[in-house]
Design a protein around this motif. Structure first.
Motif, PDB file in Angstrom:
ATOM      1  N   MET A 103      -8.829  30.815 -14.458  1.00 52.60           N
ATOM      2  CA  MET A 103      -7.477  30.535 -14.003  1.00 52.60           C
ATOM      3  C   MET A 103      -7.280  31.057 -12.590  1.00 52.60           C
ATOM      4  N   PHE A 104      -7.672  32.287 -12.341  1.00 53.77           N
ATOM      5  CA  PHE A 104      -7.525  32.868 -11.016  1.00 53.77           C
ATOM      6  C   PHE A 104      -8.902  33.139 -10.441  1.00 53.77           C
ATOM      7  N   SER A 105      -9.022  32.970  -9.162  1.00 57.70           N
ATOM      8  CA  SER A 105     -10.282  33.230  -8.489  1.00 57.70           C
ATOM      9  C   SER A 105     -10.574  34.725  -8.460  1.00 57.70           C
ATOM     10  N   LYS A 106     -11.807  35.085  -8.712  1.00 53.46           N
ATOM     11  CA  LYS A 106     -12.222  36.485  -8.626  1.00 53.46           C
ATOM     12  C   LYS A 106     -12.548  36.862  -7.178  1.00 53.46           C
ATOM     13  N   ILE A 107     -12.581  35.871  -6.303  1.00 53.01           N
ATOM     14  CA  ILE A 107     -12.884  36.115  -4.893  1.00 53.01           C
ATOM     15  C   ILE A 107     -11.565  36.256  -4.141  1.00 53.01           C
ATOM     16  N   TRP A 108     -11.360  37.395  -3.515  1.00 55.88           N
ATOM     17  CA  TRP A 108     -10.136  37.638  -2.776  1.00 55.88           C
ATOM     18  C   TRP A 108     -10.240  37.019  -1.393  1.00 55.88           C
ATOM     19  N   THR A 109      -9.277  36.189  -1.061  1.00 56.50           N
ATOM     20  CA  THR A 109      -9.310  35.534   0.244  1.00 56.50           C
ATOM     21  C   THR A 109      -8.644  36.384   1.315  1.00 56.50           C
ATOM     22  N   LYS A 110      -7.777  37.270   0.902  1.00 54.86           N
ATOM     23  CA  LYS A 110      -7.106  38.189   1.815  1.00 54.86           C
ATOM     24  C   LYS A 110      -7.139  39.577   1.205  1.00 54.86           C
ATOM     25  N   LYS A 111      -7.156  40.591   2.024  1.00 53.69           N
ATOM     26  CA  LYS A 111      -7.217  41.953   1.512  1.00 53.69           C
ATOM     27  C   LYS A 111      -6.027  42.278   0.614  1.00 53.69           C
ATOM     28  N   TYR A 112      -4.821  41.808   0.967  1.00 56.36           N
ATOM     29  CA  TYR A 112      -3.634  42.160   0.206  1.00 56.36           C
ATOM     30  C   TYR A 112      -3.621  41.519  -1.177  1.00 56.36           C
ATOM     31  N   THR A 113      -4.430  40.509  -1.440  1.00 58.59           N
ATOM     32  CA  THR A 113      -4.438  39.898  -2.770  1.00 58.59           C
ATOM     33  C   THR A 113      -5.081  40.804  -3.811  1.00 58.59           C
ATOM     34  N   GLU A 114      -5.792  41.820  -3.378  1.00 59.75           N
ATOM     35  CA  GLU A 114      -6.425  42.734  -4.325  1.00 59.75           C
ATOM     36  C   GLU A 114      -5.374  43.375  -5.232  1.00 59.75           C
ATOM     37  N   ASN A 115      -4.265  43.824  -4.677  1.00 59.04           N
ATOM     38  CA  ASN A 115      -3.218  44.433  -5.482  1.00 59.04           C
ATOM     39  C   ASN A 115      -2.661  43.454  -6.505  1.00 59.04           C
ATOM     40  N   TYR A 116      -2.462  42.215  -6.107  1.00 57.36           N
ATOM     41  CA  TYR A 116      -1.949  41.215  -7.037  1.00 57.36           C
ATOM     42  C   TYR A 116      -2.961  40.920  -8.131  1.00 57.36           C
ATOM     43  N   SER A 117      -4.218  40.827  -7.774  1.00 55.79           N
ATOM     44  CA  SER A 117      -5.249  40.549  -8.767  1.00 55.79           C
ATOM     45  C   SER A 117      -5.317  41.660  -9.803  1.00 55.79           C
ATOM     46  N   ASN A 118      -5.187  42.904  -9.366  1.00 56.36           N
ATOM     47  CA  ASN A 118      -5.196  44.025 -10.304  1.00 56.36           C
ATOM     48  C   ASN A 118      -3.980  43.968 -11.221  1.00 56.36           C
ATOM     49  N   ASN A 119      -2.817  43.644 -10.666  1.00 53.47           N
ATOM     50  CA  ASN A 119      -1.600  43.537 -11.474  1.00 53.47           C
ATOM     51  C   ASN A 119      -1.699  42.395 -12.479  1.00 53.47           C
ATOM     52  N   ILE A 120      -2.271  41.284 -12.060  1.00 54.51           N
ATOM     53  CA  ILE A 120      -2.430  40.140 -12.954  1.00 54.51           C
ATOM     54  C   ILE A 120      -3.372  40.506 -14.098  1.00 54.51           C
ATOM     55  N   GLU A 121      -4.413  41.211 -13.801  1.00 55.50           N
ATOM     56  CA  GLU A 121      -5.352  41.635 -14.839  1.00 55.50           C
ATOM     57  C   GLU A 121      -4.668  42.581 -15.829  1.00 55.50           C
TER      58      GLU A 121
END
Length: 57
Positions: free
Chosen positions: A1-19
């Motif tokens: 559903m979501f890419s594991k590859i971060w395209t921008k540094k700030y997406t890391e926080n969102y990816s962690n929250n989504i997980e």
């Protein structure tokens, strides 16, 4: 559903929250979602017309 590859540094926080959210939802017995009229309005429903102008009974 979501890419594991971060395209921008700030997406890391969102990816962690989504997980974290995914984990909580998997363990939940139920999920309650509250929604206001904005969702139906964006879908094209209106709150005017005969059905709202008629008096009950």
């Amino acid at each position: 559903m979501f890419s594991k590859i971060w395209t921008k540094k700030y997406t890391e926080n969102y990816s962690n929250n989504i997980e974290k959210l995914r984990e909580v939802l998997e363990d939940a017995d139920a999920v309650v979602i509250g929604a206001g009229s904005g969702l139906s309005t964006s879908a094209g429903l209106t709150y005017s017309g005969e059905r709202f102008e008629k008096s009950p009974g």
